[in-house]
Motif scaffolding. Structure first.
Motif, PDB file in Angstrom:
ATOM      1  N   GLY A 163       0.816  -1.212   0.000  1.00  0.00           N
ATOM      2  CA  GLY A 163       0.000   0.000   0.000  1.00  0.00           C
ATOM      3  C   GLY A 163       0.848   1.259   0.000  1.00  0.00           C
ATOM      4  O   GLY A 163       0.566   2.209  -0.737  1.00  0.00           O
ATOM      5  N   VAL A 164       1.906   1.265   0.811  1.00  0.00           N
ATOM      6  CA  VAL A 164       2.810   2.425   0.854  1.00  0.00           C
ATOM      7  C   VAL A 164       3.465   2.626  -0.507  1.00  0.00           C
ATOM      8  O   VAL A 164       3.488   3.740  -1.043  1.00  0.00           O
ATOM      9  N   LEU A 165       4.006   1.571  -1.070  1.00  0.00           N
ATOM     10  CA  LEU A 165       4.699   1.687  -2.361  1.00  0.00           C
ATOM     11  C   LEU A 165       3.757   2.102  -3.490  1.00  0.00           C
ATOM     12  O   LEU A 165       4.103   2.947  -4.316  1.00  0.00           O
ATOM     13  N   LEU A 166       2.581   1.483  -3.527  1.00  0.00           N
ATOM     14  CA  LEU A 166       1.635   1.810  -4.597  1.00  0.00           C
ATOM     15  C   LEU A 166       1.117   3.242  -4.460  1.00  0.00           C
ATOM     16  O   LEU A 166       0.899   3.931  -5.464  1.00  0.00           O
ATOM     17  N   THR A 167       0.911   3.694  -3.254  1.00  0.00           N
ATOM     18  CA  THR A 167       0.439   5.061  -3.037  1.00  0.00           C
ATOM     19  C   THR A 167       1.499   6.072  -3.454  1.00  0.00           C
ATOM     20  O   THR A 167       1.210   7.079  -4.103  1.00  0.00           O
ATOM     21  N   LYS A 168       2.734   5.794  -3.065  1.00  0.00           N
ATOM     22  CA  LYS A 168       3.828   6.741  -3.300  1.00  0.00           C
ATOM     23  C   LYS A 168       4.280   6.775  -4.766  1.00  0.00           C
ATOM     24  O   LYS A 168       4.608   7.841  -5.283  1.00  0.00           O
ATOM     25  N   THR A 209       2.743   5.283  -7.683  1.00  0.00           N
ATOM     26  CA  THR A 209       1.812   5.152  -8.812  1.00  0.00           C
ATOM     27  C   THR A 209       0.754   6.244  -8.687  1.00  0.00           C
ATOM     28  O   THR A 209       0.556   6.819  -7.623  1.00  0.00           O
ATOM     29  N   GLY A 210       0.068   6.473  -9.705  1.00  0.00           N
ATOM     30  CA  GLY A 210      -1.003   7.464  -9.688  1.00  0.00           C
ATOM     31  C   GLY A 210      -2.367   6.809  -9.536  1.00  0.00           C
ATOM     32  O   GLY A 210      -3.385   7.399  -9.906  1.00  0.00           O
ATOM     33  N   LEU A 211      -2.410   5.587  -8.988  1.00  0.00           N
ATOM     34  CA  LEU A 211      -3.672   4.861  -8.867  1.00  0.00           C
ATOM     35  C   LEU A 211      -4.551   5.481  -7.785  1.00  0.00           C
ATOM     36  O   LEU A 211      -4.071   6.066  -6.811  1.00  0.00           O
ATOM     37  N   SER A 212      -5.866   5.278  -7.960  1.00  0.00           N
ATOM     38  CA  SER A 212      -6.809   5.758  -6.948  1.00  0.00           C
ATOM     39  C   SER A 212      -6.700   4.882  -5.703  1.00  0.00           C
ATOM     40  O   SER A 212      -6.168   3.770  -5.740  1.00  0.00           O
ATOM     41  N   LEU A 236      -5.000  -3.883  -5.106  1.00  0.00           N
ATOM     42  CA  LEU A 236      -3.692  -4.451  -5.465  1.00  0.00           C
ATOM     43  C   LEU A 236      -2.878  -4.831  -4.230  1.00  0.00           C
ATOM     44  O   LEU A 236      -2.208  -5.867  -4.221  1.00  0.00           O
ATOM     45  N   ALA A 237      -2.951  -4.008  -3.180  1.00  0.00           N
ATOM     46  CA  ALA A 237      -2.240  -4.337  -1.934  1.00  0.00           C
ATOM     47  C   ALA A 237      -2.818  -5.607  -1.325  1.00  0.00           C
ATOM     48  O   ALA A 237      -2.084  -6.451  -0.801  1.00  0.00           O
ATOM     49  N   PHE A 238      -4.140  -5.772  -1.412  1.00  0.00           N
ATOM     50  CA  PHE A 238      -4.772  -6.998  -0.923  1.00  0.00           C
ATOM     51  C   PHE A 238      -4.294  -8.207  -1.722  1.00  0.00           C
ATOM     52  O   PHE A 238      -4.025  -9.268  -1.158  1.00  0.00           O
TER      53      PHE A 238
END
Length: 172
Positions: free
Chosen positions: A58-63, A65-68, A75-77
């Motif tokens: 979640g941290v990596l994807l938030t930081k 990527t531009g995903l909602s 994706l984190a799940f």
């Protein structure tokens, strides 16, 4: 949402360090209290490993990527699920199958080499020590060829009958 991911990541990392340092002590105190019988998937190691992976992903994807937020959570799940499955099949399953038994069958003693601990007379019984696996076992013994065997004599088990090992002198 990023704060929640950081808390999950930090909590899982702290649990990992604590379990490595005092895992045996903690495990003996809890004595399986956190394990659900028959549900190996829900072991604390699997759940907390998945929780840590969920937080980290979640941290990596938030930081980066531009995903909602919704897609980041989904994706984190997915990452957490994959990591949980990997932890289960890489650690939990093999460990459950790795229990070691020190049990043996008396029939397995035939052909084993040992040493007389209490002299074995021509007729009657004495005692022998036979190395079996990582330990030594003591057994009641009689002389197979009806010759006396002194303490300290190396012997070989010829046969086992009615709980008594019949032994003979081992000529080296």
């Amino acid at each position: 949402m990023e704060t929640i991911f950081w808390w999950l990541l930090a909590g899982g990392a702290i649990f990992t360090v604590v379990s490595v340092l005092i895992g045996d002590v903690l495990g003996s105190w809890l004595d399986g209290a956190l394990e659900l019988p028959g549900l190996d998937w829900f072991r604390p190691v699997v759940l907390l490993g998945a929780m840590t992976a969920f937080g980290g992903a979640g941290v990596l994807l938030t930081k980066y990527t531009g995903l909602s937020t919704g897609w980041v959570v989904v994706l984190a799940f997915c990452v957490a699920f994959v990591i949980g499955v990997l932890v289960f099949f890489a650690f939990i399953k093999p460990m459950a199958n790795s229990e070691v038994s020190s049990g043996f069958s008396m029939r397995e003693l035939t052909g084993r080499i040992g040493e007389v601990t209490i002299p074995v007379p021509e007729v009657g019984y004495g005692e022998v020590m036979i190395r079996f696996g990582a330990s030594n076992t003591i057994h009641t013994a009689s002389s197979f060829d009806h010759k006396p065997l002194a303490a300290g004599t190396r012997i070989v088990v010829v046969e086992v009958a009615e709980g008594v090992v019949h032994v003979a002198y081992l000529d080296t």
